[in-house]
Design an enzyme around this catalytic site. Structure first.
Site: not given
Ligand code: GLA
Length: 394
Positions: A126, A173, A223
């Protein structure tokens, strides 16, 4: 403890043994309806700020000391402005990362006391870290009269995350936390930062977040790997189509011709992103037309892509999506955020939520050994000063 102006101000006065009233900023966590792993590919996202937030309380100091305290960990950290370095203690790094970025832009700030408190579950996808970064930059901007725009703050927070938290995240985010608007989602173009507020009218349905309680250990390395894989795909297409700058500019045909012959894995990753961008644009028009059913179907398709092609899901997330798939009260469900744990986001008929959770919790516990937590998220305004004390330019 309920977090509000009064409880935070009292906490601050006790921690720093002062009578001075602090400036207090609330910065929310976020959900994302659809458009996952698209932001760092210059694509589109559809996030919203929620009713869970990070709060920072700050006052100036006469020296150049930065004195930090996190109520959730009952832990302090102290340093000076000429020694802003990573601690690897996690929470201080989000704040120090912001100071580091401000120093890189030559913003003039002095020493300060800062207390942080939050009611966003950590590691639940979140964006508790973005909320803390945004609360910090917003508070320091007001305290030291920096006159940053919210878009500048979003980029400062994003770069703090890159450099001090080591996650090469996109801007979603931070943007959602800073720009959130009550009862609206933000349709954001992550290339131009052009955005539009779209009313979230769910007509008797609610956003239900189901927390796997899986803390994503692998998430930052995986990631960053996904991001590199997307960049590799773009580089291959660019050899043939030089105008292409990001996956945002790429079509499935280009991937078929220029990426598939080189690597099936990279093809799969890029194909998911290209499809997801298209899905988001259609989902946005579903939402504008009030067709929540069509939007829900796209969320299931997104999950399938994230799980099978982009491979950022996990057994627990898949379990939760599979188990609501045939439930008539659930219009859509998918994993949300970076992946490897955290929450699923579900659009569920309000009166069916209790029964759904009561049925799912024991099954989830039996299958995974973990507790299932749930939150009904409401969509709220973005980062705000909540203390009444007047500050020069606010
Ligand atoms: C995380 C990253 C965002 C986005 C999402 C996947 O929350 O902080 O920038 O890339 O993953 O959509």
């Amino acid at each position: 403890m309920e977090l509000n102006e009064k409880t935070i101000a009292t906490g601050f006065k006790n921690v720093f043994n002062t009578t001075e009233a602090p400036l207090i900023v609330r910065s929310p966590g976020r959900v994302n309806i659809i458009g996952e792993h698209t932001d760092y590919n210059d694509g589109f996202v559809l996030p919203a700020a929620i009713d869970k937030a990070a709060y920072v309380a700050v006052t100036k100091r006469a020296d150049n000391t930065v004195s930090l305290f996190a109520t959730d960990f009952n832990e302090a950290h102290e340093t000076t402005l000429d020694n802003i370095v990573k601690t690897n203690k996690h929470w201080p790094d989000y704040i120090l990362g912001i100071i580091d970025q401000l120093q890189k832009t030559n913003a003039v700030i002095g020493g300060f006391n800062l207390m942080v408190a939050a009611d966003i579950p950590i590691g639940a996808g979140l964006s508790s870290s973005a909320a803390l970064e945004c609360a910090t930059v917003f508070a320091l901007d007001a305290l030291f009269d920096l006159h940053l725009s919210k878009a500048e703050m979003a980029h400062i927070a994003q770069h703090a995350e890159h450099e001090f938290a080591g996650v090469k995240c996109g801007v979603m985010d931070m943007f959602a936390s800073l720009f959130g608007k009550k009862d609206h989602v933000i349709s954001l173009d992550c290339r131009s930062l052009f955005y539009e507020y779209v009313p979230l009218k769910l007509d008797g349905y609610k956003l239900l977040l189901l927390n796997t309680n899986v803390k994503h250990k692998l998430s930052s390395s995986e990631y960053n790997t996904r991001r590199q894989q997307c960049e590799q795909g773009v580089a291959w297409v660019k050899e043939r189509v030089p105008a292409v700058r990001a996956l945002r500019d790429v079509t499935v045909e280009m991937l078929d011709h220029y990426v598939m012959p080189k690597s099936m894995l990279i093809y799969q990753r890029c194909k998911y992103v290209v499809d997801e961008n298209n899905r988001l644009l259609q989902a946005c028009s579903d939402l504008k037309k009030g067709d929540v059913h069509a939007l829900g179907k796209k969320m299931f398709a997104t999950h399938e892509g994230l799980s099978k092609e982009y491979e950022v899901s996990c057994r627990e997330l898949d379990f939760l999506v599979d188990h609501v798939k045939d439930n008539k009260a659930v219009l859509g469900a998918r994993m949300m955020g970076g992946g490897f744990g955290g929450c699923t986001i579900n659009i569920v008929k309000e009166e069916a939520i209790k029964k759904l959770v009561e049925g799912l919790s024991p099954a989830y516990k039996e299958a995974t050994g973990l507790d299932l937590d749930y939150y009904v998220a409401s969509v709220e305004d973005g980062t705000r000063i909540i203390s009444k004390k007047e500050f020069a330019h606010v």
